[in-house]
Design a protein around this motif. Structure first.
Motif, PDB file in Angstrom:
ATOM      1  N   LYS A 161       0.544  -1.110   0.192  1.00  0.00           N
ATOM      2  CA  LYS A 161       0.095  -0.141   0.145  1.00  0.00           C
ATOM      3  C   LYS A 161       0.701   1.149   0.269  1.00  0.00           C
ATOM      4  CE  LYS A 161      -3.503  -1.796   2.630  1.00  0.00           C
ATOM      5  NZ  LYS A 161      -4.733  -2.063   3.551  1.00  0.00           N
ATOM      6  N   PRO A 162       0.593   2.445  -0.878  1.00  0.00           N
ATOM      7  CA  PRO A 162       1.776   2.919  -1.062  1.00  0.00           C
ATOM      8  C   PRO A 162       0.710   4.247  -0.166  1.00  0.00           C
ATOM      9  CG  PRO A 162       0.142   3.206  -3.267  1.00  0.00           C
ATOM     10  CD  PRO A 162       0.078   2.298  -2.565  1.00  0.00           C
ATOM     11  N   ASN A 163       0.545   3.825   1.269  1.00  0.00           N
ATOM     12  CA  ASN A 163       0.343   4.912   1.917  1.00  0.00           C
ATOM     13  C   ASN A 163       1.310   5.310   3.085  1.00  0.00           C
ATOM     14  OD1 ASN A 163      -0.445   3.069   3.299  1.00  0.00           O
ATOM     15  ND2 ASN A 163      -3.354   3.225   2.851  1.00  0.00           N
ATOM     16  N   ALA A 178       4.160   7.139  -8.432  1.00  0.00           N
ATOM     17  CA  ALA A 178       3.604   6.391  -9.208  1.00  0.00           C
ATOM     18  C   ALA A 178       2.019   6.123  -9.467  1.00  0.00           C
ATOM     19  CB  ALA A 178       4.644   5.635 -10.047  1.00  0.00           C
ATOM     20  N   LEU A 179       2.099   5.813  -8.312  1.00  0.00           N
ATOM     21  CA  LEU A 179       0.739   5.057  -7.859  1.00  0.00           C
ATOM     22  C   LEU A 179      -0.616   6.173  -7.730  1.00  0.00           C
ATOM     23  CD1 LEU A 179       1.339   1.688  -5.985  1.00  0.00           C
ATOM     24  CD2 LEU A 179       0.457   1.795  -8.444  1.00  0.00           C
ATOM     25  N   ASN A 180       0.602   7.619  -6.396  1.00  0.00           N
ATOM     26  CA  ASN A 180      -0.389   8.042  -6.472  1.00  0.00           C
ATOM     27  C   ASN A 180       0.271   9.227  -6.720  1.00  0.00           C
ATOM     28  OD1 ASN A 180      -2.031   8.463  -3.362  1.00  0.00           O
ATOM     29  ND2 ASN A 180       0.577   6.912  -2.841  1.00  0.00           N
ATOM     30  N   SER A 192      10.002   0.302  -1.728  1.00  0.00           N
ATOM     31  CA  SER A 192       8.995   1.468  -1.569  1.00  0.00           C
ATOM     32  C   SER A 192       7.676   2.263  -0.576  1.00  0.00           C
ATOM     33  CB  SER A 192       7.402   0.241  -1.655  1.00  0.00           C
ATOM     34  OG  SER A 192       7.437  -0.704  -0.554  1.00  0.00           O
ATOM     35  N   TYR A 221      -3.561  11.497  -8.642  1.00  0.00           N
ATOM     36  CA  TYR A 221      -4.318  12.327  -7.969  1.00  0.00           C
ATOM     37  C   TYR A 221      -3.651  12.845  -6.286  1.00  0.00           C
ATOM     38  CZ  TYR A 221      -6.512   8.243  -9.288  1.00  0.00           C
ATOM     39  OH  TYR A 221      -7.034   6.224 -10.154  1.00  0.00           O
ATOM     40  N   ASN A 274       7.734   4.751  -6.403  1.00  0.00           N
ATOM     41  CA  ASN A 274       6.539   3.848  -6.432  1.00  0.00           C
ATOM     42  C   ASN A 274       5.556   4.463  -6.470  1.00  0.00           C
ATOM     43  OD1 ASN A 274       4.618   0.874  -7.450  1.00  0.00           O
ATOM     44  ND2 ASN A 274       5.021   0.488  -5.402  1.00  0.00           N
ATOM     45  N   TYR A 275       5.795   5.373  -5.455  1.00  0.00           N
ATOM     46  CA  TYR A 275       5.224   5.890  -4.760  1.00  0.00           C
ATOM     47  C   TYR A 275       4.091   6.240  -5.174  1.00  0.00           C
ATOM     48  CZ  TYR A 275       3.152   9.175  -1.142  1.00  0.00           C
ATOM     49  OH  TYR A 275       2.377  10.163  -0.257  1.00  0.00           O
ATOM     50  N   PHE A 327      -6.313   2.574   0.201  1.00  0.00           N
ATOM     51  CA  PHE A 327      -5.523   2.460  -0.897  1.00  0.00           C
ATOM     52  C   PHE A 327      -3.996   3.126  -0.836  1.00  0.00           C
ATOM     53  CE2 PHE A 327      -2.625   0.550  -4.666  1.00  0.00           C
ATOM     54  CZ  PHE A 327      -2.451  -0.217  -3.802  1.00  0.00           C
ATOM     55  N   LEU A 328      -4.698   3.998  -1.358  1.00  0.00           N
ATOM     56  CA  LEU A 328      -3.394   5.541  -1.803  1.00  0.00           C
ATOM     57  C   LEU A 328      -3.699   6.074  -0.693  1.00  0.00           C
ATOM     58  CD1 LEU A 328      -4.504   6.201  -5.607  1.00  0.00           C
ATOM     59  CD2 LEU A 328      -2.446   5.441  -4.411  1.00  0.00           C
TER      60      LEU A 328
END
Length: 207
Positions: A51-53, A200-202, A72, A205, A197-198, A163-164
């Motif tokens: 989870k990137p949070n 890229a996913l977030n 990550s 948003y 990665n963090y 998740f984010l």
């Protein structure tokens, strides 16, 4: 006589006293995390690397954890090189939290509140303005190995819900780290280069 009918109202987020404005919304603080506090080995918890949070200076599963997971979220411990050792380092951390401004950088508009503080450990809750999400942030000062020597600070900042995190934890950590006196602190800014990665996913948003 008549009878009274009690109608349950939706719960509202507690919104801490230093929030940016009066806030009325349905509470969504999430459950208090199980991964909180200092472990038996004297370290803070790691993060769920999927989870990137969340960010932490400590690994979730210790030295045997897969690099694909801890890379990550893992960040270097903050290093205090000034006089006064761990006590002075802890005072700097508390001052940085005390000077933190809710709503700055478009995060933590619901304010924040220190939940626990002792001689080496600080636990703070932060709340979002629009949805009442609560994030948990911890600091653990590691005693200096020698008189006048540098000491380290373990740090962890994590979201409870979702998740984010829309970039909130990275912003919070960077702001607090940047507020520490640069002449006696060594910290690393969290960027897309350090945690690709963090971001890229977030990224789509980010708040």
């Amino acid at each position: 006589g008549g009878c009274a009918i009690s109608i349950a109202q939706p719960p509202v987020a507690h919104a801490f006293a230093n929030r940016v404005a009066d806030i009325k919304y349905k509470a969504n603080p999430g459950r208090p995390p199980l991964q909180l506090g200092v472990r038996a080995d004297g370290t803070l918890q790691g993060c769920d690397g999927v989870k990137p949070n969340c960010f932490s200076t400590e690994k979730l599963d210790g030295p045997d954890e897969d690099i694909e997971l801890y890379s990550s979220y893992l960040i270097p411990r903050w290093v205090y090189t000034g006089p006064g050792g761990s006590q002075a380092a802890f005072e700097d951390i508390k001052a940085a939290i005390g000077g933190y401004k809710p709503g700055a950088n478009n995060i933590d508009g619901g304010g924040f509140e220190v939940q626990k503080s002792d001689s080496t450990y600080l636990y703070v809750q932060f709340e979002s303005k629009n949805h009442g999400y609560v994030d948990d942030m911890e600091f653990k000062v590691v005693e200096s190995s020698g008189e006048g020597g540098a000491c380290e600070v373990q740090v962890r900042s994590a979201s409870r819900v979702g998740f984010l995190d829309l970039g909130v934890n990275s912003k919070r950590l960077n702001v607090i780290a940047a507020s520490l006196p640069a002449d006696r602190w060594e910290t690393q800014t969290i960027t897309p280069k350090t945690h690709g990665n963090y971001f890229a996913l977030n990224g789509p948003y980010l708040v």
